[in-house]
Design a protein around this motif. Structure first.
Motif, PDB file in Angstrom:
ATOM      1  N   ALA A 130      -2.247  28.036  -9.563  1.00 15.37           N
ATOM      2  CA  ALA A 130      -0.937  27.417  -9.759  1.00 15.37           C
ATOM      3  C   ALA A 130      -0.090  27.485  -8.495  1.00 15.37           C
ATOM      4  N   VAL A 131      -0.093  28.638  -7.847  1.00 18.63           N
ATOM      5  CA  VAL A 131       0.711  28.802  -6.619  1.00 18.63           C
ATOM      6  C   VAL A 131       0.201  27.871  -5.518  1.00 18.63           C
ATOM      7  N   THR A 132      -1.121  27.641  -5.482  1.00 18.06           N
ATOM      8  CA  THR A 132      -1.711  26.849  -4.390  1.00 18.06           C
ATOM      9  C   THR A 132      -1.695  25.358  -4.689  1.00 18.06           C
ATOM     10  N   ALA A 133      -2.260  24.969  -5.845  1.00 18.38           N
ATOM     11  CA  ALA A 133      -2.488  23.548  -6.122  1.00 18.38           C
ATOM     12  C   ALA A 133      -1.331  22.889  -6.848  1.00 18.38           C
ATOM     13  N   TYR A 134      -0.617  23.638  -7.697  1.00 18.71           N
ATOM     14  CA  TYR A 134       0.433  23.010  -8.499  1.00 18.71           C
ATOM     15  C   TYR A 134       1.797  23.085  -7.804  1.00 18.71           C
ATOM     16  N   TYR A 135       2.188  24.291  -7.393  1.00 23.16           N
ATOM     17  CA  TYR A 135       3.507  24.444  -6.760  1.00 23.16           C
ATOM     18  C   TYR A 135       3.459  24.217  -5.255  1.00 23.16           C
ATOM     19  N   GLY A 136       2.282  24.445  -4.626  1.00 23.96           N
ATOM     20  CA  GLY A 136       2.169  24.238  -3.185  1.00 23.96           C
ATOM     21  C   GLY A 136       2.962  25.225  -2.369  1.00 23.96           C
ATOM     22  N   TRP A 137       3.115  26.459  -2.836  1.00 17.73           N
ATOM     23  CA  TRP A 137       3.904  27.447  -2.104  1.00 17.73           C
ATOM     24  C   TRP A 137       3.146  28.033  -0.916  1.00 17.73           C
ATOM     25  N   ILE A 138       1.821  28.032  -0.988  1.00 17.96           N
ATOM     26  CA  ILE A 138       1.033  28.591   0.105  1.00 17.96           C
ATOM     27  C   ILE A 138       0.041  27.533   0.575  1.00 17.96           C
ATOM     28  N   PRO A 139      -0.408  27.617   1.829  1.00 19.23           N
ATOM     29  CA  PRO A 139      -1.375  26.618   2.340  1.00 19.23           C
ATOM     30  C   PRO A 139      -2.694  26.683   1.557  1.00 19.23           C
ATOM     31  N   PRO A 140      -3.399  25.575   1.514  1.00 19.03           N
ATOM     32  CA  PRO A 140      -4.673  25.567   0.769  1.00 19.03           C
ATOM     33  C   PRO A 140      -5.680  26.597   1.265  1.00 19.03           C
ATOM     34  N   VAL A 141      -5.768  26.776   2.577  1.00 17.94           N
ATOM     35  CA  VAL A 141      -6.749  27.730   3.100  1.00 17.94           C
ATOM     36  C   VAL A 141      -6.436  29.143   2.616  1.00 17.94           C
ATOM     37  N   LEU A 142      -5.161  29.532   2.674  1.00 18.79           N
ATOM     38  CA  LEU A 142      -4.776  30.852   2.188  1.00 18.79           C
ATOM     39  C   LEU A 142      -5.007  30.965   0.682  1.00 18.79           C
ATOM     40  N   TRP A 159      -9.733  17.259  -3.977  1.00 17.13           N
ATOM     41  CA  TRP A 159     -10.602  18.131  -3.199  1.00 17.13           C
ATOM     42  C   TRP A 159     -10.237  19.591  -3.365  1.00 17.13           C
ATOM     43  N   LEU A 160      -8.916  19.903  -3.529  1.00 15.83           N
ATOM     44  CA  LEU A 160      -8.512  21.301  -3.650  1.00 15.83           C
ATOM     45  C   LEU A 160      -9.012  21.919  -4.957  1.00 15.83           C
ATOM     46  N   LEU A 161      -8.913  21.172  -6.053  1.00 17.58           N
ATOM     47  CA  LEU A 161      -9.438  21.682  -7.326  1.00 17.58           C
ATOM     48  C   LEU A 161     -10.945  21.896  -7.240  1.00 17.58           C
ATOM     49  N   SER A 162     -11.660  20.963  -6.637  1.00 18.46           N
ATOM     50  CA  SER A 162     -13.105  21.133  -6.488  1.00 18.46           C
ATOM     51  C   SER A 162     -13.435  22.327  -5.604  1.00 18.46           C
ATOM     52  N   ALA A 163     -12.639  22.555  -4.576  1.00 14.28           N
ATOM     53  CA  ALA A 163     -12.874  23.722  -3.723  1.00 14.28           C
ATOM     54  C   ALA A 163     -12.629  25.017  -4.485  1.00 14.28           C
ATOM     55  N   VAL A 164     -11.576  25.050  -5.296  1.00 16.88           N
ATOM     56  CA  VAL A 164     -11.289  26.241  -6.106  1.00 16.88           C
ATOM     57  C   VAL A 164     -12.442  26.538  -7.065  1.00 16.88           C
TER      58      VAL A 164
END
Length: 646
Positions: free
Chosen positions: A216-228, A273-278
């Motif tokens: 949620a913090v990464t893909a939904y809210y975008g608070w942190i970069p995808p790599v982190l 792509w981010l969901l698939s990476a997760v």
């Protein structure tokens, strides 16, 4: 009170329970013995023969009768309990069986025939040990994770409280559940017992909740970069699944991976792509959690979500950058799945689930490749085909292989399918069949050189597809009108390649060991049929093209057919003469030559007689007749020389 005191107390309670159980058993045995003695005593006014009916009489056992027992003593065969152990060292099961029968030894308890005790009925599933606990634990984990997902996402739509509070509440709940589960599991392991379902469910729920919180913090809210975010996802997955490895709990790993995998799309909000990476991170970590064991349920649970995510991303991804990023993720996940499946199958040849995982991820990767469009799609298909075909080759031979055939077949078929898609998407218009024929030639050449039945099977499949694409050309040269409207240069090239494909298939089938005789016979028949058709098609195409060059397409068409008929007859004559020079395989050559002669003569009378006219018809008949006469004369001389006394 120390642990030693607890053990001593449990021992005393167990001994007391056993004492009471034996007392009840002895009492029941005495009552049964008394009832049986009363049943065989003659009643007043009856004869002994009438006291026992034949239908209910018991057959006496061989051996001396048991002596009468003193009053107040148990019947023969009834164990006398001293302390907590019956006399004679009998176990509780055998002592109880002997007391019920009234004999002196244990009685089998495997059925109700011949006086044996009936087998105990199998208890229903909800009466089995730990069944209810597992059901409640799994149900609780599912409900709790659903609540966490609603807390993180659905609350946004209603504006219940801010995003920070939602994420904090989810993290707090995950920490509490995980901590309670780890503490409970440590306590049970300290007592020397396996970890129960309740601690397992708590840890799995807490770890999955923490994973969803990071998503949620990464893909939904975008608070942190995808790599982190991916790094944090890896850390959370490894931490949760490390407990599963330490406890050797398949249930914990499956609950965490399946729960996080099923609810991550809900939390992320959209496919990409981010969901698939997760989900790819979760798939690789799930394989690590299995350790050195084959866990089919865990394998499917970790592979299915990422495959579905790739399929959804291929259909919904927008923008070139998003599609390219999804392609990179798909290739990385496919490589990781191929490597992990190879390790698992090499360790356990019966792990078919690993091959199924590769097939699932491959379907998603091919969908992503196709969604790229244009040249990039062709390049992506070529890359996937190269990786899978190289993997199949490496896994099928030393030093890495050979591994179980099911994984080699999965990788080889996947590579062949990707290569076919590369030809279909990248070949120029009208040359798709040409590309498929070239691909079939390559596969069959590899099969013949390596003598691999798997490669031969894959090459045969590609060859069948290529010949289906080629079969339009022979039908286009049955008349001059159809031939003039057809793409004759392509027909000529494809026909030459088709002849090469069937010839190579014949050779490869003969080279590979273990091919049944029936399969080789079918390959020979197909090679002859396609060879004749491809020869005629190539000659007619070349003749028609030459006739069009000189403004006489009909003349070129008829000349091509005439030459084709003569060529068939010449091949038949060569086979017949070959049967004379090579006695070892004379039977096959003789039969093939006679069959080809019949086909050539049939074409001459059924087709050429109507399609050809003038000088060409006469030339075809004369040439064919002369070849028949020359071959017959040669055969006659060889027959005379082979007769005795000549």
């Amino acid at each position: 009170m120390t642990q030693r005191d607890d053990v001593a107390r449990l021992e005393r309670e167990f001994a007391d329970a056993m004492q009471r159980m034996y007392s009840v058993g002895n009492g029941l045995a005495r009552m049964r013995a008394e009832l049986e003695r009363g049943a065989v005593t003659p009643m007043a006014g009856t004869t002994p023969a009438a006291a026992v009916r034949p239908s209910t009489a018991r057959v006496p056992s061989a051996g001396p009768a048991a002596p009468p027992q003193p009053a107040g003593q148990p019947a023969a065969g009834v164990p006398v309990v001293v302390g907590a152990v019956p006399q004679g060292g009998a176990t509780p099961a055998t002592a109880w069986a002997g007391s019920v029968r009234g004999g002196t030894g244990p009685v089998p308890t495997g059925g109700g025939i011949g006086g044996l005790l009936p087998a105990e009925p199998t208890p229903p599933w909800y009466r089995r040990e730990g069944a209810v606990t597992r059901v409640l634990a799994v149900s609780g984990a599912v409900v709790t994770l659903s609540g966490v997902a609603m807390l993180l996402v659905l609350a946004v739509r209603h504006g219940w409280f801010g995003p920070g509070a939602r994420v904090t509440a989810g993290a707090f709940l995950a920490a509490v559940l995980g901590g309670l589960g780890v503490r409970g599991g440590a306590h049970e392991r300290g007592l020397g017992s396996p970890v129960g379902s309740a601690p397992v469910a708590l840890v799995a729920t807490g770890a999955a909740a923490a994973y969803l919180d990071v998503v949620a913090v990464t893909a939904y809210y975008g608070w942190i970069p995808p790599v982190l975010g991916l790094v944090l996802c890896t850390a959370v997955a490894v931490a949760g699944l490390a407990v599963a490895r330490r406890w050797r709990s398949e249930l914990l790993a499956v609950l965490m991976v399946a729960g996080a995998g099923a609810l991550s799309p809900v939390v992320a909000g959209e496919a990409g792509w981010l969901l698939s990476a997760v989900l790819g991170v979760l798939a690789v970590a799930g394989w690590w959690a299995g350790g050195d064991r084959s866990v089919p349920l865990l394998t499917v649970s970790r592979s299915l979500p990422v495959s579905v995510s790739l399929l959804a991303g291929a259909g919904l991804a927008t923008g070139r950058d998003g599609r390219v990023a999804l392609l990179v993720v798909a290739l990385v996940v496919l490589l990781a799945t191929l490597a992990t499946s190879a390790v698992s199958v090499r360790r356990d040849g019966g792990d078919v689930a690993s091959s199924a995982a590769l097939a699932l991820v491959l379907v998603g990767a091919l969908a992503v490749d196709t969604a790229q469009g244009g040249t990039l799609a062709t390049v992506a298909h070529v890359a996937v085909a190269g990786v899978l075909l190289l993997g199949a080759t490496v896994l099928g031979r030393s030093p890495v292989g050979p591994v179980a055939p099911h994984l080699v077949v999965t990788a080889g078929v996947g590579g062949a399918v990707s290569a076919v898609l590369a030809v279909v998407s990248g070949a120029p218009d009208g040359f798709v069949g040409t590309g498929l024929l070239l691909l079939a030639l390559a596969h069959l050449a590899v099969a013949g050189v390596t003598r691999s039945r798997i490669s031969l099977g894959i090459g045969s499949g590609v060859a069948a597809l290529a010949l289906l694409a080629w079969v339009q050309h022979p039908f286009a040269v049955v008349s001059v009108d159809l031939a003039s409207r057809h793409d004759l240069p392509v027909a000529f090239v494809d026909s030459v390649l088709a002849g090469g494909v069937v010839a190579l298939a014949w050779w490869a089938t003969a080279s590979v060991r273990g091919v049944p005789t029936e399969v080789r016979l079918v390959a020979q028949v197909i090679a002859w049929v396609v060879g004749l058709a491809s020869t005629a098609t190539a000659l007619v195409s070349a003749g028609t093209l030459a006739g069009e060059r000189f403004a006489a397409p009909e003349l070129g068409f008829t000349a091509g057919h005439a030459v084709a008929t003569v060529t068939w007859m010449a091949a038949a004559a060569a086979l017949l003469l070959h049967s004379l020079d090579r006695p070892g395989d004379s039977d096959l050559a003789l039969r093939s030559g006679l069959l080809l002669s019949a086909v050539a003569v049939a074409k001459l009378f059924l087709f050429d007689l109507a399609a050809l006219d003038g000088v060409l018809r006469s030339v075809a008949f004369i040439a064919t007749g002369l070849l028949l006469l020359a071959t017959g004369s040669r055969y006659a001389r060889a027959w005379e020389r082979s007769r005795p006394g000549t």
